[in-house]
Scaffold this active site. Structure first.
Site, PDB file in Angstrom:
ATOM      1  N   ASN A 185     -10.256  -2.557   3.094  1.00  7.21           N
ATOM      2  CA  ASN A 185     -10.055  -2.501   1.645  1.00  7.21           C
ATOM      3  C   ASN A 185     -11.367  -2.141   0.966  1.00  7.21           C
ATOM      4  OD1 ASN A 185      -7.309  -3.158   1.430  1.00  7.21           O
ATOM      5  ND2 ASN A 185      -7.710  -5.353   1.491  1.00  7.21           N
TER       6      ASN A 185
ATOM      7  N   HIS B 149       0.838  -1.215   0.000  1.00 10.78           N
ATOM      8  CA  HIS B 149       0.000   0.000   0.000  1.00 10.78           C
ATOM      9  C   HIS B 149       0.869   1.260   0.000  1.00 10.78           C
ATOM     10  CE1 HIS B 149      -3.932  -2.020   0.937  1.00 10.78           C
ATOM     11  NE2 HIS B 149      -3.119  -2.932   1.441  1.00 10.78           N
TER      12      HIS B 149
ATOM     13  N   TYR C 120       1.390  -4.019  11.943  1.00 13.06           N
ATOM     14  CA  TYR C 120       1.384  -2.614  11.521  1.00 13.06           C
ATOM     15  C   TYR C 120       2.234  -1.746  12.446  1.00 13.06           C
ATOM     16  CZ  TYR C 120      -2.106  -3.810   8.083  1.00 13.06           C
ATOM     17  OH  TYR C 120      -2.742  -4.371   7.011  1.00 13.06           O
TER      18      TYR C 120
HETATM   19  C1  HEM Z   1      -1.429 -11.154   7.564  1.00 11.64           C
HETATM   20  C2  HEM Z   1      -2.043 -10.208   6.867  1.00 11.64           C
HETATM   21  C3  HEM Z   1      -1.512  -8.817   6.679  1.00 11.64           C
HETATM   22  C4  HEM Z   1      -0.323  -8.262   7.031  1.00 11.64           C
HETATM   23  C5  HEM Z   1       0.859  -8.928   7.749  1.00 11.64           C
HETATM   24  C6  HEM Z   1      -0.340  -6.879   6.611  1.00 11.64           C
HETATM   25  C7  HEM Z   1       0.695  -5.986   6.788  1.00 11.64           C
HETATM   26  C8  HEM Z   1       0.689  -4.675   6.384  1.00 11.64           C
HETATM   27  C9  HEM Z   1       1.768  -3.745   6.584  1.00 11.64           C
HETATM   28  C10 HEM Z   1       3.085  -4.066   7.270  1.00 11.64           C
HETATM   29  C11 HEM Z   1       1.384  -2.559   6.080  1.00 11.64           C
HETATM   30  C12 HEM Z   1       2.189  -1.257   6.058  1.00 11.64           C
HETATM   31  C13 HEM Z   1       1.897  -0.463   7.299  1.00 11.64           C
HETATM   32  C14 HEM Z   1       2.708   0.813   7.375  1.00 11.64           C
HETATM   33  O1  HEM Z   1       3.888   0.811   7.032  1.00 11.64           O
HETATM   34  O2  HEM Z   1       2.155   1.845   7.841  1.00 11.64           O
HETATM   35  C15 HEM Z   1       0.047  -2.716   5.563  1.00 11.64           C
HETATM   36  C16 HEM Z   1      -0.713  -1.716   5.006  1.00 11.64           C
HETATM   37  C17 HEM Z   1      -2.055  -1.832   4.743  1.00 11.64           C
HETATM   38  N1  HEM Z   1      -2.823  -2.976   4.832  1.00 11.64           N
HETATM   39 FE1  HEM Z   1      -2.196  -4.787   5.393  1.00 11.64          FE
HETATM   40  N2  HEM Z   1      -1.541  -6.612   6.017  1.00 11.64           N
HETATM   41  C18 HEM Z   1      -2.295  -7.767   6.042  1.00 11.64           C
HETATM   42  C19 HEM Z   1      -3.584  -7.928   5.566  1.00 11.64           C
HETATM   43  C20 HEM Z   1      -4.415  -6.895   5.221  1.00 11.64           C
HETATM   44  C21 HEM Z   1      -5.844  -7.005   5.034  1.00 11.64           C
HETATM   45  C22 HEM Z   1      -6.641  -8.297   5.197  1.00 11.64           C
HETATM   46  C23 HEM Z   1      -6.299  -5.755   4.741  1.00 11.64           C
HETATM   47  C24 HEM Z   1      -7.690  -5.281   4.501  1.00 11.64           C
HETATM   48  C25 HEM Z   1      -8.764  -5.877   4.979  1.00 11.64           C
HETATM   49  C26 HEM Z   1      -5.154  -4.863   4.725  1.00 11.64           C
HETATM   50  C27 HEM Z   1      -5.198  -3.511   4.481  1.00 11.64           C
HETATM   51  C28 HEM Z   1      -4.117  -2.672   4.509  1.00 11.64           C
HETATM   52  C29 HEM Z   1      -4.199  -1.260   4.188  1.00 11.64           C
HETATM   53  C30 HEM Z   1      -5.439  -0.491   3.771  1.00 11.64           C
HETATM   54  C31 HEM Z   1      -2.905  -0.741   4.343  1.00 11.64           C
HETATM   55  C32 HEM Z   1      -2.480   0.699   4.121  1.00 11.64           C
HETATM   56  C33 HEM Z   1      -2.725   1.522   5.377  1.00 11.64           C
HETATM   57  C34 HEM Z   1      -2.401   2.968   5.082  1.00 11.64           C
HETATM   58  O3  HEM Z   1      -3.179   3.597   4.338  1.00 11.64           O
HETATM   59  O4  HEM Z   1      -1.374   3.455   5.572  1.00 11.64           O
HETATM   60  N3  HEM Z   1      -4.039  -5.580   5.015  1.00 11.64           N
HETATM   61  N4  HEM Z   1      -0.354  -4.022   5.739  1.00 11.64           N
END
Ligand code: HEM
Length: 491
Positions: free
Chosen positions: A127, A54, A334
């Site tokens: 999402n 993202h 996160y």
């Molecule tokens: C084991 C599953 C998951 C892991 C380990 C994971 C991990 C991460 C990480 C490390 C980030 C970056 C955070 C940052 O640097 O600020 C991220 C961003 C994000 N993830 Fe996931 N994620 C997972 C599943 C999901 C799922 C299921 C969704 C939605 C239902 C999701 C939605 C998002 C969104 C929207 C962002 C961006 C947040 C922003 O706008 O800063 N992720 N994810």
């Protein structure tokens, strides 16, 4: 009006910034060029690690207005009292591309909302799709590797993507959404948002309900095809949002929830914590609870968007998680990513600061500061002079816990032996098939075409497996994908 004085970072006036100090007109630089050194050194440090997923995103700020009182379900203060307003910051993103990638990729869109409530920040990190590709968290890094660039060629590699999906039939519900007409939203304003996960509410009586969140766009859903997307500038989503808000055309979403009691969950025919499944609205109706409007663009992209840090672990009293394993792993991932990307004190960065007092006993660390928003709490916490708990200073204002906000215990509904349990799920195809069957003839042809186009060049065993999954979801789905794939291959 006097011009604003140009200064160095230590506040000293800059006498001039057109030339550096040299020994003679044609001579070398001298070592007293500290202003030049500061400028170059700071420039070298302008970039921070981009989000590992993202990375490309657009943010706007605004307000959430509650239109239905939820005091019977939750002690969350911002959900009690019709008309209550809570400031929010939202960020929308693509998943796979880097910071300067194309906004118009066929990709899931992130939909995150930070609610600055009076009891702390609650982050809804979802999402634009109600489900996800996996139900087992250890698969997330592998999945993302296949979506990002190939480690050798540094190019998108459809073999990798299809290999992952083919080996994970549970992904087919989300794949059916992604490759359908909904796969490329025409703009960030024209898409829905979902918590996707099951979260929970708890009330004063210690009753817990399972909850899914839905943000329904008031602009209407609009999508584009791959062909249309190819003609749209790569920064379209960013521009569209900034310009709409600058014009005073504020995008908004109707916020709805689905609520299930613990008892209902025990008898529900679908595992209510399986992230690859929706709760059909016929079984669990949507309840409208509010409106979210975005009416302000950030003034500084880096400070307010790049540093904006969302985490599913940012809960407030009355809102909590569920036994969804993917959600639980996100509770760790996160904040960990943000400590790496932004430092241990990332919650002190102005855009992340709660709008309520923060009092704790965590101390120091990189970039520790005082809290300009909440004022410095005199006793206890990062900003005070007591750095240990328990202490005998409650009467002097040292922070104390609030047992009234305790969460009811999370039930374990089975004989829970610790170990590796089968996480393959009971059914991977029914909801993918239902979704496909809801498509009209044109939509069915178009999804088959996206499958067929992206499958060209993928190895035969993987193609066969993909087609098998389509047949398992729906006979017609399999037939159309197979026919279109073969036609393109043999053309
Ligand atoms: C084991 C599953 C998951 C892991 C380990 C994971 C991990 C991460 C990480 C490390 C980030 C970056 C955070 C940052 O640097 O600020 C991220 C961003 C994000 N993830 Fe996931 N994620 C997972 C599943 C999901 C799922 C299921 C969704 C939605 C239902 C999701 C939605 C998002 C969104 C929207 C962002 C961006 C947040 C922003 O706008 O800063 N992720 N994810």
């Amino acid at each position: 009006m006097n011009p604003t004085r140009y200064t160095t970072a230590n506040g000293a006036p800059v006498p001039q910034d057109d030339t550096s100090i040299t020994a003679g007109e044609r001579g070398p630089l001298t070592f007293d060029n500290w202003r030049l050194f500061e400028k170059l050194a700071h420039f070298n440090r302008e970039r921070i690690p981009e989000r590992v997923v993202h990375a490309r995103g657009t943010s706007a700020q605004g307000v959430f207005r509650l239109t239905r009182d939820l005091s019977d379900l939750t002690i969350a203060d911002f959900l009690r009292g019709v008309g209550k307003e809570t400031p929010v910051a939202a960020r929308f993103s693509t998943v796979a591309g880097g910071q300067d990638s194309n906004d118009m990729e066929r990709d899931v869109r992130g939909f995150s909302v930070k609610f600055y409530t009076e009891q702390g920040n609650w982050d809804m990190v979802g999402n634009n799709t109600p489900v996800f590709f996996i139900r087992e968290p250890s698969k997330f890094p592998d999945f993302i590797h296949t979506q990002k660039k190939d480690p050798r060629t540094n190019l998108v590699n459809w073999q990798n993507r299809w290999e992952f999906w083919a080996l994970h039939p549970e992904s087919f519900h989300q794949v059916t959404i992604l490759l359908s007409d909904r796969g490329i939203p025409a703009s960030l304003r024209h898409m829905h948002g979902f918590s996707s996960h099951t979260l929970s509410f708890f009330n004063e009586k210690g009753e817990r309900h399972w909850v899914k969140w839905h943000f329904k766009t008031n602009q209407g859903i609009r999508n584009v095809s791959d062909e249309e997307a190819a003609t749209i500038p790569h920064d379209h989503n960013q521009r569209d949002m900034v310009e709409a808000i600058d014009r005073g055309e504020f995008p908004s979403w109707t916020v709805k929830i689905q609520v299930m009691s613990e008892e209902q969950a025990r008898e529900f025919r679908i595992n209510p914590f399986d992230l690859t499944k929706v709760w059909p609205h016929g079984d669990v109706p949507l309840i409208e609870i509010g409106q979210m409007e975005l009416n302000k663009n950030p003034d500084n992209y880096f400070a307010e968007v790049e540093q904006l840090a969302f985490s599913p672990s940012n809960f407030v009293p009355g809102i909590s998680g569920s036994p969804d394993k993917v959600l639980q792993s996100r509770l760790l991932a996160y904040a960990d990513a943000q400590r790496y990307r932004l430092s241990a004190n990332y919650q002190q960065i102005p855009i992340n600061q709660p709008r309520c007092p923060v009092n704790h006993y965590q101390r120091d660390g990189l970039m520790a500061g005082t809290c300009p928003v909440t004022g410095q709490s005199k006793e206890g916490g990062q900003y005070g002079d007591t750095n240990f708990y328990p202490n005998a200073r409650a009467d002097q204002g040292a922070p104390v816990p609030s047992p009234e906000f305790s969460e009811p215990p999370m039930p374990l509904e089975e004989e829970a032996w610790v170990g590796y349990h089968n996480n393959r799920g009971d059914d991977n195809y029914e909801q993918a098939g239902n979704l496909y069957r809801s498509f009209d003839d044109g939509q069915r042809d178009r999804i088959a075409n996206v499958f067929a186009t992206t499958l060209q060049g993928v190895t035969a065993p993987i193609v066969s497996k993909v087609i098998e999954h389509c047949y398992a979801a729906d006979e017609d789905y399999g037939r159309r994908v197979e026919a279109r794939y073969t036609a393109l291959r043999d053309a």
